[in-house]
Each structure stands twice: as structure tokens, then as C-alpha cells.
Design an enzyme around this catalytic site. Structure first.
Site, PDB file in Angstrom:
ATOM      1  CB  CYS A   6      -0.897   0.037   1.237  1.00 30.98           C
ATOM      2  SG  CYS A   6      -2.424  -0.861   1.070  1.00 30.98           S
ATOM      3  CG  HIS A   7       1.146   3.721  -3.250  1.00 31.38           C
ATOM      4  ND1 HIS A   7       0.403   2.751  -3.887  1.00 31.38           N
ATOM      5  CD2 HIS A   7       2.248   3.916  -4.010  1.00 31.38           C
ATOM      6  CE1 HIS A   7       1.028   2.388  -4.990  1.00 31.38           C
ATOM      7  NE2 HIS A   7       2.146   3.075  -5.092  1.00 31.38           N
ATOM      8  CG  ASP A  14      -8.793  -4.647  23.447  1.00 33.41           C
ATOM      9  OD1 ASP A  14      -8.414  -5.706  23.999  1.00 33.41           O
ATOM     10  OD2 ASP A  14      -8.321  -3.535  23.736  1.00 33.41           O
ATOM     11  CG  MET A  26      -6.278  -1.492   0.322  1.00 31.05           C
ATOM     12  SD  MET A  26      -7.292  -2.985   0.549  1.00 31.05           S
ATOM     13  CE  MET A  26      -6.630  -3.619   2.072  1.00 31.05           C
TER      14      MET A  26
END
EC number: 4.6.1.17
Length: 159
Positions: free
Chosen positions: A76-77, A128, A113
Site C-alpha cells: 500500500c502507498h 477489545d 484499503m
């Protein structure tokens, strides 16, 4: 069918060269949800969780995750995001929280993304923070809902 852009002609993984692409406005929206026991959802909605504002922490975690996607997903960039929004909506009739992440920028590559990472990390943060009271929570439904910009234009999930 299009070829996979992250593989070269020999099948080796590589980072796509976007230097010749035009800078355009791009936006992506991703969604996920986390199902839980009714009493867990009530605890979150009522603000009675001993860890504090669970939704605020999950929102911040999602925003931070979008900004760091390039460190988490190979190839990924790194992107200069202009906006990241993470919305968490309790849906009592389904005992879940729906998470919608929106990422925007003007750049040479898409932000799908980043939106997916934001939605998934927000869901993981909810898990969590609530696992002590509900270990059976289910995270699912992670998907891109809409994308705008770039060569492929506008795309939206058809319901």
C-alpha cells in the site's frame, strides 16, 4: 478479467507505480458490524462501561488505523488523507453496532484499503474493550460499500 496489478509479468509481488497517474479526487466508504449480547450493547449505549466511552475510543482507533494503513498492508502507498470519518451506530433490534468508515483525498491511488482498515480496527477495538463482559461477539460484514474517483470511476454496492 483484469490482471492483478500487484504482480509483475513473472508473478513477483511489487508496489504499483502510480507516478504517471493523474491526481484526482477519491473517496471510499467501507462498512463492518459487531454483534453482541443485548446487555453488552446496553452497557455501551448507557455509558456505563468501566473503560469509559467505548464508541469514542473505537472511532479514534479507526481514524488512526486509516492513517497507518500503509504500515500494515504490504504494497500500500502512504497517502495524504484529507478526511477520515468513522461512524458507529448502535442497532438495538439486531444487537449490534454498525461501523461506517469514509476516507477521502486528492491523489494518484484509491483509498479503499484505508476505509476497510478503519472499519476493521474500529470493530476490533470494540471487541477489545468489551471482551471482559462478552467474549462471544462476532465481527462481520466487512466490505467496501462505495468508491469514487480514479480511472474506474464511481462504484457502489447494489442492495
Amino acid at each position: 478479467m483484469s490482471k492483478l496489478t500487484h504482480l509483475d509479468d513473472q508473478g513477483h509481488a511489487h508496489m504499483v507505480d502510480v507516478s504517471d497517474k493523474d491526481v484526482t479526487y477519491r473517496e471510499a466508504v467501507a462498512q463492518a458490524y459487531i454483534e453482541m449480547l443485548p446487555q453488552t450493547l446496553q452497557l455501551i449505549m448507557g455509558g456505563g462501561h468501566k473503560k469509559g466511552d467505548v464508541l469514542a475510543v473505537a472511532r479514534i482507533a479507526g481514524i488512526q488505523a486509516a492513517k497507518r494503513t500503509w504500515e500494515l498492508i504490504p504494497l500500500c502507498h502512504p497517502l495524504m488523507l484529507s478526511k477520515v470519518a468513522v461512524d458507529l451506530v448502535p442497532v438495538p433490534e439486531h444487537n449490534r453496532i454498525e461501523i461506517t468508515a469514509t476516507c477521502k483525498l486528492s491523489g494518484q491511488t484509491g483509498v479503499e484499503m484505508e476505509a476497510l482498515t478503519a472499519a476493521s480496527v474500529a470493530a476490533l477495538t470494540l471487541y477489545d474493550m468489551c471482551k471482559a463482559v462478552d467474549r462471544g461477539m462476532i465481527i462481520s460484514g466487512l466490505r467496501v460499500m462505495e468508491k469514487k474517483g480514479g480511472k474506474s470511476g464511481h462504484w457502489k454496492v447494489e442492495e
